[in-house]
Design a protein around this motif. Structure first.
Motif, short mmCIF file in Angstrom:
data_model
loop_
_atom_site.label_atom_id
_atom_site.label_comp_id
_atom_site.label_asym_id
_atom_site.label_seq_id
_atom_site.Cartn_x
_atom_site.Cartn_y
_atom_site.Cartn_z
N GLN A 201 0.84 -1.20 0.00
CA GLN A 201 0.00 0.00 0.00
C GLN A 201 0.87 1.25 0.00
O GLN A 201 0.57 2.24 -0.69
N ASP A 205 0.85 4.17 -2.76
CA ASP A 205 0.65 5.59 -2.41
C ASP A 205 1.81 6.45 -2.90
O ASP A 205 1.61 7.64 -3.21
N GLY A 254 -6.99 1.23 3.44
CA GLY A 254 -8.17 2.07 3.20
C GLY A 254 -9.48 1.48 3.63
O GLY A 254 -10.54 2.06 3.37
N SER A 255 -9.45 0.33 4.30
CA SER A 255 -10.69 -0.28 4.77
C SER A 255 -11.12 0.37 6.07
O SER A 255 -10.30 0.74 6.90
N GLU A 256 -12.42 0.47 6.25
CA GLU A 256 -12.94 1.05 7.48
C GLU A 256 -13.03 -0.04 8.56
O GLU A 256 -13.74 -1.03 8.39
#
Length: 426
Positions: A201, A205, A254-256
């Motif tokens: 990740q 980014d 990016g997961s909640e």
């Protein structure tokens, strides 16, 4: 392949229990933070960079104690790494954690150097060289010199330090994730998938992997699915000790993960029952409970930090040996497959290490040796036979057929059981 909306709905699943987000949860976080800080006072061996990293990612600080620990890292750990590099030992994981720890204190990494063969180069240069050696070993033998967990740590440490990660290096990790090679022994490793997720990740980014962005996205999606598929009914992902890194990875990708998510509640329940008494376990769990990940280090600024964390005096706890004893059978399985059985009665509540010490004293034919690690001591030799990392072997521990998720000094024996110690390859 699970569709993204299914992944999102799974992550949004919350425990049916009431979730106190203000009162006792805050006290629990403070308690874990203090336990981690207190561990610095009783720390044996080399200072732990993972502990420092977690302390620095916390919202509350004791800057004097953190500064003192930083100095120990720059001296004791640095000297140990210098010795390892001078002797051509593979230490990519330790170098990476050292980098992350220094970065979390906003330390100028360009001033940190090692001298090998009369040539002085920066920490980051040595980390890049170690990663190249790991990459070449994967190309030659389809596996790293160390492990994909350490390889992922190396990618992550370079990336959060704003060092461009070579496409050749990140591609090896992408392929490993796609092909299901992120294992410990024969079993897929939640910890490794989590660390790979954070590393990849960060690469995404950074925008440094533009040519193979589709493959990178595919790998990240697969890692998410693997982590979600490892969720247990009690909320833990993998086991109690892998949940922290798994939640960190999901947050980073990016997961909640809501404050009241099942995984968060599972970690809090485990923490309240003192499951995370090992400082290394706390160091991986605390950032997740704070809804942070190791990627947070990339943008960390050490400005206007809270400095209110104080340690109250603690009365020493005297643990009296239990009069109740339980029978333990220990089976040692060698590299060749030969097995030897031993029996010993141990006080209820003894650690596995204490049980092995009793066994060693009672049976002339049983011996073992230990080596130190960030998680505490681990078995390096049993009955004269070694299981070394350099040979890609380790002593696999199980109790009544179930693999142990804790080390020899942490696992407690509370009932009669059969312990198996097997020389295992990975």
């Amino acid at each position: 392949m699970l569709p993204l909306f299914v992944i999102t709905s799974l992550l949004a699943f919350v425990s049916s229990k009431p979730c106190d987000t203000q009162g006792s949860n805050r006290e629990l976080l403070l308690s874990l933070n203090k336990n981690l800080l207190r561990s610095l006072e009783s720390q044996e061996g080399l200072p732990n960079p993972s502990v420092h990293l977690a302390l620095r990612l916390s919202n509350y600080h004791n800057l004097a104690k953190e500064s003192e620990h930083l100095n120990r890292l720059k001296n004791n750990l640095h000297n140990d790494l210098q010795s390892s590099l001078s002797n051509s030992r593979s230490v990519v994981g330790q170098l990476a954690l050292y980098t992350l720890a220094l970065k979390s204190s906003c330390y100028d990494l360009n001033t940190v150097t090692f001298t090998v063969s009369e040539k002085t180069e920066t920490l980051l240069t040595h980390l890049k060289k170690q990663m190249e050696l790991e990459k070449e070993h994967i190309a030659f033998s389809q596996r790293p010199l160390t492990s994909y967990y350490q390889y992922s740590l190396g990618v992550l440490a370079l990336c959060v330090s704003d060092i461009r990660v070579s496409n050749h290096v990140s591609n090896k990790l992408i392929k490993a994730a796609e092909q299901g090679q992120l294992k410990h022994g024969d079993t897929e490793s939640v910890d490794t998938y989590a660390m790979a997720g954070m590393a990849l990740q960060c690469v995404k980014d950074s925008g440094a992997h533009g040519q193979n962005s589709a493959e990178l996205d595919t790998a990240l999606t697969k890692i998410k699915q693997k982590l979600l598929a490892s969720s247990r009914p009690d909320g833990h992902i993998g086991n109690e000790f892998s949940t922290g890194l798994a939640v960190q990875a999901l947050l980073a990708m990016g997961s909640e993960v809501a404050e009241c998510a099942a995984s968060m509640e599972a970690m809090r329940t485990a923490a309240r029952s003192n499951t995370y008494h090992n400082p290394m376990a706390i160091s991986q769990t605390l950032p997740a409970l704070l809804q942070k990940s190791y990627l947070t280090v990339k943008s960390k600024q050490c400005l206007n930090e809270d400095n209110t964390l104080m340690l109250e005096p603690v009365d020493p706890v005297v643990v009296l040996p239990s009069e109740n004893k339980v029978a333990v059978v220990v089976e040692v399985v060698t590299f060749s497959g030969a097995a030897e059985l031993y029996s010993v009665d141990v006080p209820k509540g003894s650690s596995l290490l204490e049980a092995l010490e009793l066994l060693k004293g009672n049976h002339v034919g049983f011996t073992f040796e230990l080596e130190s690690s960030l998680w505490g001591p681990f078995l390096s030799a049993v009955n004269g036979e070694q299981a070394r990392q350099s040979d890609r072997r380790f002593w696999h521990l199980s109790s009544d057929g179930t693999a142990l998720s804790q080390g020899v000094s942490d696992f407690k024996i509370k009932m009669a059981q059969r312990i198996r110690i097997k020389n295992t390859s990975y």
